[in-house]
Write an enzyme that holds these catalytic residues in place. Structure first.
Site, mmCIF file in Angstrom:
data_model
loop_
_atom_site.group_PDB
_atom_site.id
_atom_site.type_symbol
_atom_site.label_atom_id
_atom_site.label_comp_id
_atom_site.label_asym_id
_atom_site.label_seq_id
_atom_site.Cartn_x
_atom_site.Cartn_y
_atom_site.Cartn_z
ATOM 1 N N ASP A 43 -7.004 4.267 -4.497
ATOM 2 C CA ASP A 43 -7.648 4.107 -3.189
ATOM 3 C C ASP A 43 -8.242 5.484 -2.878
ATOM 4 O OD1 ASP A 43 -7.763 2.021 -0.812
ATOM 5 O OD2 ASP A 43 -7.335 3.923 0.148
ATOM 6 N N LYS A 62 0.872 -1.177 0.000
ATOM 7 C CA LYS A 62 0.000 0.000 0.000
ATOM 8 C C LYS A 62 0.902 1.218 0.000
ATOM 9 C CE LYS A 62 -4.438 0.924 0.239
ATOM 10 N NZ LYS A 62 -5.574 0.084 -0.189
HETATM 11 P P1 NDP Z 1 -12.871 7.733 -2.704
HETATM 12 O O1 NDP Z 1 -11.799 8.704 -2.496
HETATM 13 O O2 NDP Z 1 -13.457 7.550 -4.041
HETATM 14 O O3 NDP Z 1 -14.074 8.026 -1.703
HETATM 15 C C1 NDP Z 1 -13.853 8.065 -0.324
HETATM 16 C C2 NDP Z 1 -15.145 8.469 0.356
HETATM 17 O O4 NDP Z 1 -15.011 8.297 1.767
HETATM 18 C C3 NDP Z 1 -15.480 9.929 0.163
HETATM 19 O O5 NDP Z 1 -16.868 10.074 0.209
HETATM 20 C C4 NDP Z 1 -14.822 10.592 1.369
HETATM 21 O O6 NDP Z 1 -15.378 11.821 1.752
HETATM 22 C C5 NDP Z 1 -15.081 9.557 2.437
HETATM 23 N N1 NDP Z 1 -14.048 9.648 3.461
HETATM 24 C C6 NDP Z 1 -12.709 9.497 3.283
HETATM 25 N N2 NDP Z 1 -12.058 9.671 4.440
HETATM 26 C C7 NDP Z 1 -13.000 9.938 5.346
HETATM 27 C C8 NDP Z 1 -12.965 10.205 6.726
HETATM 28 N N3 NDP Z 1 -11.797 10.239 7.402
HETATM 29 N N4 NDP Z 1 -14.149 10.414 7.363
HETATM 30 C C9 NDP Z 1 -15.326 10.385 6.672
HETATM 31 N N5 NDP Z 1 -15.421 10.139 5.361
HETATM 32 C C10 NDP Z 1 -14.277 9.912 4.720
HETATM 33 O O7 NDP Z 1 -12.287 6.349 -2.146
HETATM 34 P P2 NDP Z 1 -12.787 4.855 -2.418
HETATM 35 O O8 NDP Z 1 -14.259 4.829 -2.593
HETATM 36 O O9 NDP Z 1 -11.920 4.275 -3.442
HETATM 37 O O10 NDP Z 1 -12.395 4.169 -1.036
HETATM 38 C C11 NDP Z 1 -13.326 4.046 0.049
HETATM 39 C C12 NDP Z 1 -12.871 2.909 0.961
HETATM 40 O O11 NDP Z 1 -12.832 1.689 0.206
HETATM 41 C C13 NDP Z 1 -11.467 3.053 1.555
HETATM 42 O O12 NDP Z 1 -11.454 2.452 2.841
HETATM 43 C C14 NDP Z 1 -10.601 2.236 0.610
HETATM 44 O O13 NDP Z 1 -9.426 1.792 1.235
HETATM 45 C C15 NDP Z 1 -11.549 1.084 0.310
HETATM 46 N N6 NDP Z 1 -11.280 0.314 -0.897
HETATM 47 C C16 NDP Z 1 -11.160 0.907 -2.128
HETATM 48 C C17 NDP Z 1 -10.936 0.138 -3.248
HETATM 49 C C18 NDP Z 1 -10.869 0.718 -4.615
HETATM 50 O O14 NDP Z 1 -10.726 -0.068 -5.559
HETATM 51 N N7 NDP Z 1 -10.981 2.014 -4.796
HETATM 52 C C19 NDP Z 1 -10.752 -1.317 -3.140
HETATM 53 C C20 NDP Z 1 -10.971 -1.853 -1.828
HETATM 54 C C21 NDP Z 1 -11.203 -1.041 -0.759
HETATM 55 P P3 NDP Z 1 -14.561 13.180 1.471
HETATM 56 O O15 NDP Z 1 -14.750 13.451 0.015
HETATM 57 O O16 NDP Z 1 -15.188 14.195 2.359
HETATM 58 O O17 NDP Z 1 -13.131 12.909 1.845
HETATM 59 O O1 2IT Z 2 -7.810 -1.736 -0.834
HETATM 60 C C1 2IT Z 2 -7.747 -2.203 -1.991
HETATM 61 O O2 2IT Z 2 -7.913 -3.408 -2.213
HETATM 62 C C2 2IT Z 2 -7.525 -1.276 -3.106
HETATM 63 N N1 2IT Z 2 -7.453 -0.081 -2.887
HETATM 64 C C3 2IT Z 2 -7.354 -1.802 -4.502
HETATM 65 C C4 2IT Z 2 -5.948 -2.272 -4.718
HETATM 66 C C5 2IT Z 2 -5.589 -2.657 -6.125
HETATM 67 O O3 2IT Z 2 -4.390 -2.922 -6.330
HETATM 68 O O4 2IT Z 2 -6.446 -2.723 -7.014
#
Ligand code: NDP
Ligand code: 2IT
Length: 466
Positions: free
Chosen positions: A180, A140
């Protein structure tokens, strides 16, 4: 003592002591890194029976080796804003384990990013990637850079500087980053463009690329879709379906958006979304038209979720209050999909979910439920899927993107979606079966930790026996 029981009891005591020692060492060696401690503690709580069965894992110090990253790379990222001012941010890449494949995991741009947070995420990623059945190690990375309020050209310059520093450590067979929090297709484009500029080669050293430039169909959708596919499998074990269910979704980014989309496909409806400022509750449900509006708000206009309540009748906005209770989790519903960030469901929130009628929690975000919350949910008989199993669809399709990139082919949407569904079903079945084999039927936490661990541990033994 009954004759014949002392040896198993001794073995259990030894395993328990060993796990305690590993955890104590992690806490001592990584002071103040609470999320990393929590992630390791959760895993140690699951592994006792495996260590009793295979003491070799203890002798060869497999877990002790797994909790120590192979490498923590830290670098400065200097960049210039639109007014000509120079800024200095910190960049990191935590390369946790490459036992079963090249390092693989996302990049997070958020002010809370530090080495400890990334260690927790890279540790979780190692188990998650193992569960996908694809050959990917765990990593990561990211930066404490805050993209909020930054212009398009500032984001581009930051990404270019970040990649200039990260470049020597990644590559299609070495370490393959992806997105992420704060890193979506736009940022991946700038990062990949800079990688290519330096490497002078078009190779899949990053995933999450655009469809027209080496990406895979369904990668953008994969995490959210995968979580919902996993939830469908969980409900099927109780002869139940998602159709007609009211669902709570937190976050409003990539994972949240495509969770809502797949829920709609399967006849369920989400009634909440959030960002770091607060949440909206729409008792009428977030339909396709509203979802498209949210995508435009978040991905193009980069606005705040409160605007939803100004746009749609009956929807209400609730600003975040802080503290250990989030009123989003008090909204009555049957299913919950936390999809924002870590530690967003406290023990109190878990109680509120149970009170509100929730019977399934599938984690889209990484470790959104604190340990105490997990205990409350499972004690109440809620079907609970930990993130390393439930959200593995994103990295799984990243693995499929790598495979397509190596062959210079692009599979159709149907092909990738079919593979994603098959992978999520396989993860679900393996996790459940493993839990049963270890006398913990229905315990998705134990099943995910044990099956994720055993594959990596066996690879470590094969590659480096003592
Ligand atoms: P994005 O940046 O697209 O969206 C994140 C969302 O979460 C936004 O709405 C953001 O609000 C909110 N957020 C972030 N930090 C905080 C916080 N400290 N408190 C409250 N709200 C918060 O990210 P993703 O959708 O990609 O990721 C969301 C989660 O999913 C994370 O935990 C990530 O690790 C996990 N994930 C993502 C994957 C991917 O492929 N993208 C794969 C697997 C897991 P704001 O705009 O106000 O910051
Ligand atoms: O938390 C996760 O699994 C991710 N942000 C996606 C990682 C990836 O390599 O696609």
């Amino acid at each position: 003592m009954t004759p014949g029981t002392s040896r198993p009891r001794q073995a259990t005591t030894r395993a328990r002591e060993h796990l305690g020692e590993v955890l104590a060492k992690v806490e001592a060696n990584n002071p103040g890194e609470a999320d990393f401690h929590q992630a390791v503690r959760e895993v140690t709580r699951s592994l006792e029976s495996v260590l009793v069965q295979r003491p070799r894992y203890m002798q060869d110090k497999i877990l002790e080796r797994l909790v120590e990253p192979d490498r923590v790379i830290s670098f400065g990222v200097n960049w210039v804003d639109d007014d000509g001012e120079i800024h200095v941010n910190r960049g990191f890449r935590v390369q946790m384990s490459s036992s079963i494949g090249p390092y693989k995991g996302g990049l997070r741009f958020h002010p809370t990013v530090n080495a400890g947070l990334l260690k927790f995420l890279a540790f979780e990623q190692t188990f998650k990637n193992s569960l996908t059945t694809l050959p990917m190690g765990g990593a990561k990375g990211g930066s404490d850079f805050d993209p909020k309020g930054r212009s398009e050209s500032e984001i581009r310059r930051f990404c270019q500087s970040f990649m200039t520093e990260l470049y020597p450590y990644i590559g299609e067979f070495t370490d393959v980053p992806a997105g992420d929090i704060g890193v979506g297709e736009r940022e991946i484009g700038y990062l990949f463009g800079q990688y290519k500029r330096i490497a002078k080669r078009f190779v899949g050293a990053i995933t999450g690329k655009g469809i027209k430039w080496g990406g895979s169909q369904i990668r953008q959708e994969a995490t959210g879709y995968g979580v919902v596919y996993f939830a469908r499998e969980m409900l099927a074990t109780r002869d139940d379906v998602l159709g007609g269910k009211t669902c709570l979704v937190s976050g409003s980014g990539n994972v949240a958006q495509f969770t809502v989309e797949k829920l709609l496909d399967l006849g369920a409806h989400a009634v909440t979304l959030s960002d770091s400022d607060g949440f909206i509750h729409d008792p009428d449900g977030i339909d396709r038209e509203k979802l498209e509006w949210v995508k435009r708000l978040k991905n193009e206009r980069r606005g705040r979720i409160r605007e939803y309540a100004e746009e749609f009748e009956h929807a209400t906005y609730h600003p975040a209050k802080g503290g250990d209770e989030n009123p989003l989790w008090c909204v009555p519903a049957q299913c919950a999909f936390p999809s924002a960030t870590q530690d967003e469901i406290s023990a109190k929130d878990a109680d509120n979910l149970v009170k509100g009628g929730v019977m399934l929690v599938a984690e889209g975000a990484n470790m959104p439920t604190v340990s105490g919350g997990v205990d409350r949910l499972t004690a109440a008989g809620v079907l609970y899927a930990p993130s390393k199993a439930a959200n593995a669809g994103g990295v799984a399709v990243s693995g499929l993107e790598m495979a397509q990139g190596m062959q210079l082919v692009q599979w159709s949407k149907e092909e990738v979606d079919g593979r994603l569904q098959a992978i999520m079903r396989r993860i679900h079945d393996t996790v459940r079966q493993t839990a049963e084999e270890h006398d913990r039927p229905g315990d998705y936490v134990a099943g995910a930790n044990i099956s994720g661990f055993v594959k990596v541990a066996d690879a470590m033994l094969d590659e480096s026996p003592i």
